[in-house]
Design a protein around this motif. Structure first.
Motif, PDB file in Angstrom:
ATOM      1  N   LEU A   1      -6.188   1.212  -7.276  1.00  0.00           N
ATOM      2  CA  LEU A   1      -6.110   0.790  -5.880  1.00  0.00           C
ATOM      3  C   LEU A   1      -7.476   0.297  -5.389  1.00  0.00           C
ATOM      4  O   LEU A   1      -8.513   0.782  -5.836  1.00  0.00           O
ATOM      5  CB  LEU A   1      -5.656   1.957  -4.995  1.00  0.00           C
ATOM      6  CG  LEU A   1      -4.334   2.634  -5.351  1.00  0.00           C
ATOM      7  CD1 LEU A   1      -4.018   3.727  -4.335  1.00  0.00           C
ATOM      8  CD2 LEU A   1      -3.191   1.624  -5.423  1.00  0.00           C
ATOM      9  N   ASP A   2      -7.430  -0.635  -4.427  1.00  0.00           N
ATOM     10  CA  ASP A   2      -8.686  -1.109  -3.820  1.00  0.00           C
ATOM     11  C   ASP A   2      -9.081  -0.180  -2.663  1.00  0.00           C
ATOM     12  O   ASP A   2      -8.439   0.850  -2.432  1.00  0.00           O
ATOM     13  CB  ASP A   2      -8.564  -2.579  -3.381  1.00  0.00           C
ATOM     14  CG  ASP A   2      -7.516  -2.785  -2.277  1.00  0.00           C
ATOM     15  OD1 ASP A   2      -7.119  -1.793  -1.627  1.00  0.00           O
ATOM     16  OD2 ASP A   2      -7.106  -3.940  -2.064  1.00  0.00           O
ATOM     17  N   ASP A   3     -10.128  -0.560  -1.933  1.00  0.00           N
ATOM     18  CA  ASP A   3     -10.640   0.310  -0.866  1.00  0.00           C
ATOM     19  C   ASP A   3      -9.662   0.491   0.285  1.00  0.00           C
ATOM     20  O   ASP A   3      -9.817   1.394   1.102  1.00  0.00           O
ATOM     21  CB  ASP A   3     -11.955  -0.253  -0.306  1.00  0.00           C
ATOM     22  CG  ASP A   3     -13.080  -0.162  -1.323  1.00  0.00           C
ATOM     23  OD1 ASP A   3     -12.919   0.580  -2.313  1.00  0.00           O
ATOM     24  OD2 ASP A   3     -14.100  -0.851  -1.139  1.00  0.00           O
ATOM     25  N   GLU A   4      -8.669  -0.399   0.373  1.00  0.00           N
ATOM     26  CA  GLU A   4      -7.666  -0.251   1.425  1.00  0.00           C
ATOM     27  C   GLU A   4      -6.443   0.520   0.928  1.00  0.00           C
ATOM     28  O   GLU A   4      -5.478   0.714   1.672  1.00  0.00           O
ATOM     29  CB  GLU A   4      -7.229  -1.624   1.944  1.00  0.00           C
ATOM     30  CG  GLU A   4      -8.316  -2.322   2.743  1.00  0.00           C
ATOM     31  CD  GLU A   4      -7.786  -3.538   3.477  1.00  0.00           C
ATOM     32  OE1 GLU A   4      -6.615  -3.513   3.902  1.00  0.00           O
ATOM     33  OE2 GLU A   4      -8.534  -4.518   3.606  1.00  0.00           O
ATOM     34  N   GLY A   5      -6.440   0.895  -0.357  1.00  0.00           N
ATOM     35  CA  GLY A   5      -5.301   1.625  -0.897  1.00  0.00           C
ATOM     36  C   GLY A   5      -4.190   0.722  -1.407  1.00  0.00           C
ATOM     37  O   GLY A   5      -3.067   1.183  -1.620  1.00  0.00           O
ATOM     38  N   TYR A   6      -4.478  -0.556  -1.578  1.00  0.00           N
ATOM     39  CA  TYR A   6      -3.503  -1.511  -2.113  1.00  0.00           C
ATOM     40  C   TYR A   6      -3.884  -1.818  -3.562  1.00  0.00           C
ATOM     41  O   TYR A   6      -5.014  -1.605  -3.980  1.00  0.00           O
ATOM     42  CB  TYR A   6      -3.501  -2.800  -1.280  1.00  0.00           C
ATOM     43  CG  TYR A   6      -2.937  -2.629   0.119  1.00  0.00           C
ATOM     44  CD1 TYR A   6      -3.474  -1.670   0.984  1.00  0.00           C
ATOM     45  CD2 TYR A   6      -1.890  -3.410   0.580  1.00  0.00           C
ATOM     46  CE1 TYR A   6      -2.968  -1.497   2.268  1.00  0.00           C
ATOM     47  CE2 TYR A   6      -1.383  -3.254   1.874  1.00  0.00           C
ATOM     48  CZ  TYR A   6      -1.926  -2.290   2.705  1.00  0.00           C
ATOM     49  OH  TYR A   6      -1.425  -2.119   3.971  1.00  0.00           O
TER      50      TYR A   6
ATOM     51  N   GLY B   1       0.769  -1.230   0.000  1.00  0.00           N
ATOM     52  CA  GLY B   1       0.000   0.000   0.000  1.00  0.00           C
ATOM     53  C   GLY B   1       0.806   1.291   0.000  1.00  0.00           C
ATOM     54  O   GLY B   1       0.299   2.322   0.413  1.00  0.00           O
TER      55      GLY B   1
ATOM     56  N   ALA C   1       1.520   2.814  -2.637  1.00  0.00           N
ATOM     57  CA  ALA C   1       0.811   3.585  -3.667  1.00  0.00           C
ATOM     58  C   ALA C   1       1.726   4.503  -4.475  1.00  0.00           C
ATOM     59  O   ALA C   1       1.297   5.539  -4.960  1.00  0.00           O
ATOM     60  CB  ALA C   1      -0.350   4.375  -3.056  1.00  0.00           C
TER      61      ALA C   1
END
Lengths: 67, 410
Positions: free
Chosen positions: A26-31, A12, A14
């Protein structure tokens, strides 16, 4: 060109997303979202730069892949 | 224990004498408070020696650690959480207790459960939404400074009130206790054992009270989120709520403020860099990464969970392993001309926010705070220099820092 995503190594940071948010999602967790990324010819430079920016070495470039 | 007793710490039998070096992030030259110091440059001396060595006094409480100097080796250690555990109870130990700050001091798989709970609150996308408030706060502080004269103490007048305000907002708290919190943080991170314990007690009481308050009367803030959260189908225990609250409190107090201080000190001492960023504000984002590489603030410590031979080094179960960001970030095997601070550096996979599953949860917020702070300073205050007759005092230790920074633009 294709970016090979080693999702298990993503932590994550990013940094790829900071380079090219339109290529690295990115997914909802920022990964990073799982699955390799097909890169259009015009985006190759940005994608390569994004892959190279990963502190965990979770992204690899496969130049042989056709877009 | 006195300092002298700590220094005579015996080196464990399994450590070969030739691997012991006289180095400490706490006591080596440049680590104690130093006027006009450069603690980051001071630690680069380790790169003239072996890639891994043993430092007999390299924690706040005088314990020995292995020191990993190469960025690639630090990455290996920080990514291998099975061999190198984070469970250390750094905060609770100040109270003579043993509970983890969460998620920092948990190992996988428990770590991942809490990390997944908190990650969505700290994504780069979420940070974007906070940005207007962060910028507004920076502007308000800088405009006040500009209106009241042509010099200020950046740490007291900007860095702390800026960084701590943002964290208080995040917790959903007003500003009125800001100075008190900064004082607690200073005592906790840099005070002696008595001060540390007192500060830790106050922080725990504050977090426990806040959690109780939010349980009774929920509002739209972080602590309410935590007390209402579920992990693995159950609510969090009081100890878990406390572990999360304390981590956020401690993490929000010091590191961003220190980074901003080191960054503005660099720009004040290097007018060419300052002019370049003034003329190209769109390069601040890239420059901030180089400043994070050059002036990171923390060292990660891991505990070996088993005996391991690490590149010929006999690490034994229970040994401490130090991965200092300031050392890896000056590794010549990782960075070209590591001691040249090149604000245009593009390839920059620095370790300021660590590696592996414990990558700094607040990294995206910290980055934006630093960038916005620099943008607004350069946009609103003319050419900065260190005020004549003053000297910033820097220090090493568990978290590197800068105590004062009197800038002048008269």
């Amino acid at each position: 060109m294709r970016v090979i995503v080693n999702k298990a190594k993503c932590q994550g940071h990013a940094r790829c997303w900071a380079q090219a948010p339109e290529i690295f999602t990115l997914d909802d967790e920022g990964y990073i979202e799982p699955g390799d990324i097909k890169v259009a010819k015009r985006d190759e430079l940005k994608a390569a730069r994004g892959a190279r920016s990963c502190p965990e070495r979770a992204l690899a470039i496969d130049r042989a892949a056709t877009s | 224990m006195t300092k002298n007793q700590l220094r005579s710490n015996p080196v464990p039998d399994h450590v070969p004498p030739e691997m012991v070096r006289n180095f400490s992030l706490f006591t080596s030259p440049g680590m104690l408070p130093t006027a006009n110091g450069d603690p980051h440059a001071a630690v680069t001396c380790v790169h003239a020696g072996p890639p891994i060595f043993y430092a007999p006094n390299n924690t706040r409480d005088g314990r020995g650690t292995w020191v990993i100097t190469r960025a690639s080796d630090q990455r290996k250690v920080l990514q291998d959480t099975e061999t190198f555990s984070s469970h250390r109870s750094i905060f609770a130990s100040a109270l003579g207790e043993n509970w983890p700050m969460i998620p920092l001091e948990l190992d996988p798989p428990a770590h991942g459960i809490f990390r997944s709970l908190l990650n969505p609150l700290f994504t780069p996308q979420r940070v974007r939404a906070l940005e207007p408030a962060v910028r507004e706060r920076a502007i308000a502080l800088i405009d006040t400074i500009a209106a009241s004269g042509t010099n200020c103490d950046v740490m007291k007048d900007f860095a702390y009130p800026f960084a701590v305000n943002i964290f208080l907002r995040f917790l959903g708290l007003p500003d009125d206790r800001l100075a008190i919190f900064v004082g607690w943080g200073k005592d906790l991170l840099h005070g002696d054992a008595v001060k540390r314990k007192a500060a830790a007690q106050r922080i725990v009481a504050f977090i426990d009270d806040l959690a109780a308050l939010r349980r009774k009367a929920p509002v739209d803030d972080f602590m309410t989120f935590v007390v209402q959260a579920q992990v693995a189908g159950r609510p969090l225990t009081n100890e878990e709520v406390r572990g999360i609250g304390v981590l956020l409190f401690v993490a929000g107090l010091d590191t961003v403020a220190a980074a901003i201080g080191f960054d503005l000190a660099h720009l004040s001492r290097n007018p060419k860099d300052q002019e370049w960023l003034r003329s190209k504000p769109n390069r601040i984002v890239v420059a901030a990464e180089e400043l994070l590489r050059a002036y990171p603030t923390v060292q990660m410590i891991r505990v070996a969970t088993r005996d391991i031979d690490f590149d010929g080094v006999p690490i034994r179960k229970g040994d401490y392993i130090s991965c200092a960001t300031m050392i890896a970030n000056r590794d010549p095997a990782e960075f070209e001309c590591p001691n040249t601070i090149d604000l245009a550096r593009e390839e920059n996979r620095h370790t300021a926010f660590a590696h592996g599953p414990h990558r700094c949860l607040g990294s995206h917020l910290a980055r934006r705070e630093i960038v916005i702070g620099l943008e607004e300073w350069l946009a609103r205050i003319p050419a900065l220099r260190i005020k004549e007759g003053t000297a910033p005092i820097t220090h090493g230790g568990h978290a590197f820092g800068i105590d004062n920074l009197i800038l002048d633009w008269s």
